[in-house]
Write an enzyme that holds these catalytic residues in place. Sequence first.
Site, PDB file in Angstrom:
ATOM      1  N   GLU A   1       0.788  -1.231   0.000  1.00  0.00           N
ATOM      2  CA  GLU A   1       0.000   0.000   0.000  1.00  0.00           C
ATOM      3  C   GLU A   1       0.824   1.287   0.000  1.00  0.00           C
ATOM      4  OE1 GLU A   1      -3.947  -1.517   2.326  1.00  0.00           O
ATOM      5  OE2 GLU A   1      -2.251  -1.011   3.581  1.00  0.00           O
TER       6      GLU A   1
HETATM    7  C1  TNX Z   1      -4.619  -4.001   4.560  1.00  0.00           C
HETATM    8  S1  TNX Z   1      -3.051  -6.450   4.155  1.00  0.00           S
HETATM    9  C2  TNX Z   1      -3.347  -3.827   5.047  1.00  0.00           C
HETATM   10  C3  TNX Z   1      -3.154  -3.466   6.470  1.00  0.00           C
HETATM   11  C4  TNX Z   1      -4.455  -3.289   7.179  1.00  0.00           C
HETATM   12  C5  TNX Z   1      -5.415  -4.368   6.741  1.00  0.00           C
HETATM   13  C6  TNX Z   1      -6.707  -4.372   7.485  1.00  0.00           C
HETATM   14  C7  TNX Z   1      -1.961  -5.436   3.995  1.00  0.00           C
HETATM   15  C8  TNX Z   1      -0.737  -5.901   3.430  1.00  0.00           C
HETATM   16  N1  TNX Z   1      -2.206  -4.156   4.349  1.00  0.00           N
HETATM   17  O1  TNX Z   1      -2.372  -2.309   6.566  1.00  0.00           O
HETATM   18  O2  TNX Z   1      -4.226  -3.374   8.546  1.00  0.00           O
HETATM   19  O3  TNX Z   1      -5.680  -4.203   5.367  1.00  0.00           O
HETATM   20  O4  TNX Z   1      -7.482  -5.475   7.148  1.00  0.00           O
END
Ligand code: TNX
Length: 516
Positions: free
Chosen positions: A322
Amino acid sequence: MRALAFLLFAVTAVHAQPRTPALIPLPAEVEVRGGAPFMMAGTTPLVVDAGDAEAQRIAGVLAALVGNTVETTPPVVEAAPGGTPAVRLRIDAEAGHGAEGYALDVSAAGVELVASAPAGLFYGVQTLRQLLPARVEYEAALYAPLPIPSVRIADAPRYAWRGMMLDVARHFFGVADVERVIDLMALHKLNRLHLHLSDDQGWRIEIPSRPALARVGGRTEVGGGPGGYYTVEDVARIVRYAADRFVTVVPEIDLPGHTNAALVAIPELNCDGRARAPYTGTNVGFSTVCVEKEETWAFVEDVVASLAEQFPSDVIHLGGDEVEELTAEQYATFVTRAQAIVEAAGKRYAGWDDVAHAGLAPGALVQVWRAQRADVARQVEAAVADGAQVVLSPSDRIYIDMKYDESTVLGLTWAGVNGVRDAYDWDPGALLDVPEAAVLGVEAPLWAETISTIRDVEFLAFPRLAGVAEIGWTPQSARSWSGYRARLGAFGPRWTALGVNHFRSPEVDWSLGGVE
Ligand code: TNX
């Protein structure tokens, strides 16, 4: 009084006895022979080979479990008088059960447990534990003897990596909580605990060469609580506690994004050189270290070196998810250099599936969380063709931070709601178009935006984590929702005895466990 209690037990046992014992994960092969059970007592000798210290330690795990319940603790001995009903525990490197497999034979006359390596013996003991009545889990003297049904089991896991991830960054969980998680993982033969040790809201591990990271970056958490971090001594304690239970602790420091806590603690990591303000909300994607600065690379080197020193795990996870503040080229350059740093430290690089399109060198481990997106699935398959392996954490199945259903209060819903059946009823071999050997295993992430206590952790983890344990262990051909559902229903009393705050999902018939 005791006789009455025993009579009551004998009557309920007849009615409550499921056809297949309530074993989770289900062993690869189980033959229920019927006939008289083995009667375990506080005096039953546990026999190990002379001088086998590991077998002795593992036998001690069984002795302590039984000793909690009956008046005496079974003695661990190297020989028992002929004709005495005994439990024999043997490690025989030639026995052909692999690194984690074992064979177990229970009859009224005795118990024989054989493994080729210590982990297999430990897992055989967990199976014996689950064959014992649930009341063995209470830490109070109850009544003996303890019947073990007459079975023959040949067992070994489907996958080498059977994991759970705990996000200790959004909310901090102390050493005792982590140990509790490790205990519950071991009961279900899980063997990787991935700790998400940094995020925007907190930095949770002491890096001695960079003390500000934990001291400053560790002070915050979601919602404004006090946060916290693990000292070097804490980490050593966790790693050791886990190793004693055949769990490897895999550290993750999330880079280059999810880094606000580091950007608060070390101003030089920001392109403008100015410390960021602490963040206690739950947004994602807004932070990044300054990838153009050499200070950033010195920081990555220091952090990786410290992780390599503190964790025996052969894998270091550097996140990579992300990132919205970098160009695709900046991102790819970062991932390439980060992988090289991890490998130079003698470790294997792991990242979330976002890293799959960054041009990974062979040997990388990709943790797949968005397999439901066709573009991501194709990128991961391409990475596998280039020599990567995968750990599967599909968010629409085993993100155990999702709500079970609309009625559950804890949890998020961005990936949907993940019911007990959703989390169980899928085949890791069919998720992606990759060779079988490319799938190292499965892992259930527990992100902690909505949870802050061990009771919350247990609620979201159980029963779904038990299903993930079975997916990772049991051959696909031996698994079915109906069979699993029945064993799960009968398993409830064991979690109750252990004080596990599990969700009494309406998908499961909890009355199969009898009167708790
Ligand atoms: C996505 S899964 C994220 C996390 C959040 C999560 C909550 C991932 C690699 N990144 O930063 O905590 O969703 O479900």
